[in-house]
Design a protein around this motif. Structure first.
Motif, mmCIF file in Angstrom:
data_model
loop_
_atom_site.group_PDB
_atom_site.id
_atom_site.type_symbol
_atom_site.label_atom_id
_atom_site.label_comp_id
_atom_site.label_asym_id
_atom_site.label_seq_id
_atom_site.Cartn_x
_atom_site.Cartn_y
_atom_site.Cartn_z
ATOM 1 N N ALA A 183 0.827 -1.220 0.000
ATOM 2 C CA ALA A 183 0.000 0.000 0.000
ATOM 3 C C ALA A 183 0.859 1.268 0.000
ATOM 4 O O ALA A 183 0.414 2.332 -0.442
ATOM 5 N N VAL A 184 2.101 1.148 0.479
ATOM 6 C CA VAL A 184 2.987 2.314 0.499
ATOM 7 C C VAL A 184 3.308 2.733 -0.939
ATOM 8 O O VAL A 184 3.285 3.921 -1.288
ATOM 9 N N ALA A 185 3.564 1.730 -1.788
ATOM 10 C CA ALA A 185 3.821 2.043 -3.207
ATOM 11 C C ALA A 185 2.566 2.649 -3.835
ATOM 12 O O ALA A 185 2.639 3.628 -4.585
ATOM 13 N N TRP A 186 1.398 2.100 -3.529
ATOM 14 C CA TRP A 186 0.164 2.637 -4.115
ATOM 15 C C TRP A 186 -0.075 4.071 -3.653
ATOM 16 O O TRP A 186 -0.473 4.930 -4.440
ATOM 17 N N GLY A 187 0.157 4.325 -2.365
ATOM 18 C CA GLY A 187 -0.091 5.679 -1.828
ATOM 19 C C GLY A 187 0.813 6.703 -2.487
ATOM 20 O O GLY A 187 0.355 7.755 -2.954
ATOM 21 N N TYR A 188 2.113 6.406 -2.542
ATOM 22 C CA TYR A 188 3.040 7.353 -3.177
ATOM 23 C C TYR A 188 2.731 7.462 -4.673
ATOM 24 O O TYR A 188 2.769 8.550 -5.243
ATOM 25 N N GLY A 189 2.432 6.312 -5.307
ATOM 26 C CA GLY A 189 2.148 6.324 -6.745
ATOM 27 C C GLY A 189 0.911 7.155 -7.046
ATOM 28 O O GLY A 189 0.918 8.005 -7.946
ATOM 29 N N ARG A 190 -0.154 6.950 -6.293
ATOM 30 C CA ARG A 190 -1.387 7.695 -6.542
ATOM 31 C C ARG A 190 -1.180 9.186 -6.318
ATOM 32 O O ARG A 190 -1.613 10.022 -7.106
ATOM 33 N N GLY A 191 -0.454 9.510 -5.225
ATOM 34 C CA GLY A 191 -0.203 10.928 -4.919
ATOM 35 C C GLY A 191 0.624 11.605 -6.009
ATOM 36 O O GLY A 191 0.377 12.760 -6.379
#
Ligand code: PYC
Length: 413
Positions: A183-191
């Motif tokens: 989820a850390v990759a998804w959070g940074y990626g989405r942001g």
């Protein structure tokens, strides 16, 4: 099925945005290209776009985002390091971690558990005291605790460890935490995506063009792009990228395996680490035990799993927790640890103008994700190493200014 979920599934309109846009093609030029769509690369993209107004950026990922070490670690977050450089750096990371779910509006399941590093010998206890003193000096919550303290925090632990390695004490670090790694990759990626950064998955870097000592572009399997700045954040693939620009480093790559048990009722609140027994373990919100041990003892660029590893780890886990003998292992995997001789990272500017490195994470890249992203964003945007990474530059090996962080390792080497 809850009614709201059913309604959502049947509706033609889904207001929730996709995680990120899928881009058909690469543009011909970018202000910066980030190689590696793991936590570090995506975090750098996020902070570059959020804090430095740089969003004409491509993140280029050979597989899918988070498919490297970001999704392959055991999710431990801590700042109880040995050197002042390490302590200050990871302390800033823990601070950033604490606000990330809110920053992203995405639940990372960040869970503060407390972290025990067990000492089974007098010399290990001496190192724990040393670390506790350095930590306290920088305001980090760490202290040496007694076997009784450990037993009351973790009643099922067998402190006698079969009689051959009794627990004499531990370094206790209250801020020690875990989080949901992918989820850390998804959070940074989405942001980053929301701020205009392009994420290109399934895109492989084939070469980097350098003219008169400066980066000018990147060749990929989907064409060439021009750029004056390239950040390399590819963990175990760093030597391959360095070859493309003619740089050498002292990195060596070892697989680091891990495994996870079937879910059980919650029984393990803290994170437990034993360097001597080669074990670290925590229990997820789903009830699984996430466990790891030593690096594989040879250089290898492969993420295969081995039975030897599972057998050795299980034997040591049973010394600490004999009641687990009936528990099943359900998954096993490996990451590639890019090790440095002094166990500190290699970060910042390099002798090639416009080529920046975020590497040498060895066994602690996940916990550094936010601070690595933040300090690399500063370094790339300002073309000047951030204060927190001054001592981590590649040139320290030439100048023999090593950092000496091995004593803070949780993982046997
Ligand atoms: O340094 O905390 C650590 C760690 C745990 C597993 C791998 N590294």
């Amino acid at each position: 099925m809850p009614f709201r979920l059913l309604k959502f599934a049947l509706s033609k309109e889904h207001p929730e945005p996709r995680m990120f846009q899928s881009r058909d093609r690469l543009k011909s030029s970018y202000d910066a290209v980030i190689i590696g769509g793991g936590g570090h690369g995506l975090a750098a993209a996020y902070y570059l776009s959020r804090d430095y107004d740089m969003s004409n950026i491509a993140v280029i990922e050979k597989g899918y985002i988070g498919s490297g070490n970001t999704g392959r670690n055991t999710t431990i977050i801590r700042s109880n390091y040995l050197t002042p450089e390490g302590v200050k750096f990871y302390d800033e990371s823990v601070r950033l971690w604490q606000d990330l779910s809110q920053d992203f509006d995405l639940n990372l399941f960040y869970s503060t558990r407390g972290h025990f590093t067990l000492a089974h010998t007098d010399s290990a206890l001496r190192t724990m005291r040393w670390r506790a003193e350095v930590n306290k000096h920088f305001g980090i919550d760490s202290e040496v605790v007694s076997p009784d303290d450990i037993q009351s925090a973790c009643p099922p632990m067998n402190l006698a460890c079969g009689g051959h390695a009794p627990v004499l004490g531990a370094l206790y670090h209250a801020p020690g935490s875990i989080a949901r790694h992918d989820a850390v990759a998804w959070g940074y990626g989405r942001g980053a995506d929301q701020r205009g950064v392009e994420i290109h998955q399934q895109t492989e870097v084939l070469g980097i063009t350098v003219q008169s000592g400066r980066v000018t572009g990147v060749d990929t399997n989907r064409g060439h792009v021009s750029t004056p700045k390239v950040l390399c954040a590819v963990a175990g693939f760093t030597p391959r990228i360095l070859d493309m620009v003619g740089l050498r480093s002292p990195l060596y790559i070892h697989p680091l395996q891990a495994l996870v048990s079937e879910p059980m009722k919650p029984w393990l609140d803290p994170i437990i680490v034993s360097g001597s027994l080669h074990v670290y373990v925590s229990q997820t919100a789903r009830g699984e035990l996430v466990m790891g041990a030593s690096l594989d003892p040879y250089e290898l660029h492969s993420t295969r799993s081995t039975f030897d590893f599972a057998e050795g780890l299980a034997a040591h886990m049973l010394e600490l927790f004999p009641f687990l003998s009936h528990v099943k292992i359900v998954r096993q995997w490996a990451g590639l640890a890019d090790m440095t001789p002094d166990f500190a990272p290699i970060m910042g500017k390099t002798p090639i103008e416009g080529f920046y490195l975020d590497s040498g994470w060895g066994t602690w890249g996940f916990k550094a994700t936010p601070v690595a992203g933040k300090t690399m964003a500063h370094t790339v945007a300002c073309d000047r190493n951030h204060d927190l990474i001054q001592e981590f530059s590649l040139s320290r090996f030439k100048d023999y200014q090593l950092v000496g962080e091995k004593g803070a390792a949780s993982v046997g080497h």
